[in-house]
Write an enzyme that holds these catalytic residues in place. Structure first.
Site, PDB file in Angstrom:
ATOM      1  N   VAL A 123     -19.668  12.272  -8.355  1.00 39.55           N
ATOM      2  CA  VAL A 123     -19.576  10.890  -7.885  1.00 39.55           C
ATOM      3  C   VAL A 123     -18.113  10.467  -7.886  1.00 39.55           C
ATOM      4  CG1 VAL A 123     -20.189   8.486  -8.355  1.00 39.55           C
ATOM      5  CG2 VAL A 123     -21.877  10.297  -8.713  1.00 39.55           C
ATOM      6  N   CYS A 124     -17.643   9.985  -6.749  1.00 44.65           N
ATOM      7  CA  CYS A 124     -16.270   9.489  -6.625  1.00 44.65           C
ATOM      8  C   CYS A 124     -15.287  10.610  -7.024  1.00 44.65           C
ATOM      9  CB  CYS A 124     -16.117   8.238  -7.484  1.00 44.65           C
ATOM     10  SG  CYS A 124     -14.597   7.288  -7.216  1.00 44.65           S
ATOM     11  N   THR A 125     -14.340  10.324  -7.891  1.00 44.95           N
ATOM     12  CA  THR A 125     -13.343  11.326  -8.259  1.00 44.95           C
ATOM     13  C   THR A 125     -13.882  12.361  -9.239  1.00 44.95           C
ATOM     14  OG1 THR A 125     -12.483   9.794  -9.916  1.00 44.95           O
ATOM     15  CG2 THR A 125     -11.341   9.876  -7.795  1.00 44.95           C
TER      16      THR A 125
END
Length: 338
Positions: A123-125
């Protein structure tokens, strides 16, 4: 402090929660919504009687607590204490991933759990941590728009797709920033229990829409807000208000009193996009919005968004979103969409 999350709640006490075990990997500086956003999606799916249900555990390098990037504190379990198989391994993102991806102990634990998991999610970074330990090698992936270039440059074995809000490559899923983690979690629910369950979860969470993965994470209008100087600031606003006009480079250059060559260079320097690319993004964005929120025919949407005919819009959607206008609409309003 928020207590350790060991299981997603459900009103049914007789539910077998061992069916889909989800582990969420956190660390100091984790983005809170990267953790709790997907958890809420799984929680609502449980309350809607998804079978088998989801059990969720938040884990970190050591038991105790982690402090999120917003300052809230999460109780966590030690990642080394995890035993048995895992359905879904989720690695959250956040500012703390800069240090977390260089934590050798955490990295080894993530690899070990990934080998025992049916699917792996960033998720995301969180994608940066997955890339650091080699779990994205040879895979297509996405991350927060502000980190896509860094992901591509530092990890050349990863094929970065900077535009989608989430990407699936085999059993590896990655999402764009923050709220896109909920879109990805909805996609996981759809993969497990069908699109109708995912739409119902989205409705209960009062999410505006269950966005398909091909939807752009970076709005054309947000991109154009980089234009601070006149005449470009006024021009991008005019383009947004007149998508059906002739928006060729020649026409736009004349509007601001520049040569085509100078205008093209200056526009890209100001906005980061060529004039043609910006116009296309604006038109696709308008077409998406009309497909999502109106009952206009595809032909009418094409005309109103400046594509003039369905064939041109179809090609643009295929090239930029990897889907067709009709398929895109059905993802929002269901299989019966016209």
């Amino acid at each position: 402090m928020i207590p350790a999350i060991d299981a997603v709640g459900s009103p049914r006490q007789d539910r077998d929660m061992s069916g889909r075990r989800v582990l969420v990997v956190a660390f100091d500086g984790v983005q809170m919504l990267d953790v709790v956003g997907p958890i809420e999606v799984f929680s609502v799916a449980n309350r809607l009687d998804a079978e088998p249900g989801y059990s969720v555990q938040v884990v970190a390098d050591a038991s105790g607590t982690v402090t999120t990037s917003s300052g809230l504190v999460l109780g966590v379990s030690a990642i080394d204490n995890v035993r048995g198989g895992v359905d879904t391994l989720i690695v959250a993102g956040g500012l703390g991933v800069r240090d977390a991806r260089h934590d050798a102990h955490l990295g080894r634990a993530v690899v070990r759990l990934a080998q025992r998991s049916r699917r792996v999610v960033g998720v995301c970074t969180g994608a940066l941590l997955l890339a650091e330990v080699g779990l994205l090698d040879g895979k297509r992936a996405v991350t927060h728009w502000a980190s896509c270039d860094h992901l591509a440059e530092r990890y050349p074995a990863v094929t970065v797709e900077p535009d989608p809000i989430y990407v699936r490559d085999g059993n590896v899923w990655t999402s764009a920033g923050v709220t896109a983690g909920m879109d990805l979690a909805l996609a996981l629910v759809a993969d497990d229990h069908g699109a109708s369950m995912a739409r119902e979860v989205a409705r209960w969470l009062v999410l505006y829409l269950h966005r398909p993965g091909g939807q752009s994470q970076y709005s054309a209008h947000l991109a154009a807000q980089a234009a601070e100087r006149e005449p470009f600031r006024a021009l991008v606003a005019w383009i947004a208000e007149h998508p059906r006009h002739d928006l060729s480079v020649a026409t736009l250059a004349r509007r601001v009193g520049m040569s085509e060559r100078h205008f093209t260079r200056a526009f890209k320097a100001e906005t980061g996009l060529t004039p043609a690319d910006h116009v296309l993004r604006v038109r696709i964005e308008l077409a998406r919005r009309l497909l999502e929120t109106t009952e206009f025919s595809v032909s009418a949407v094409a005309r109103r968004s400046g594509f003039h005919n369905p064939e041109t819009m179809h090609r643009a959607f295929r090239r930029r979103l990897g889907t067709t206008p009709m398929t895109y609409r059905q993802a929002f309003v269901g299989p019966g969409a016209a």
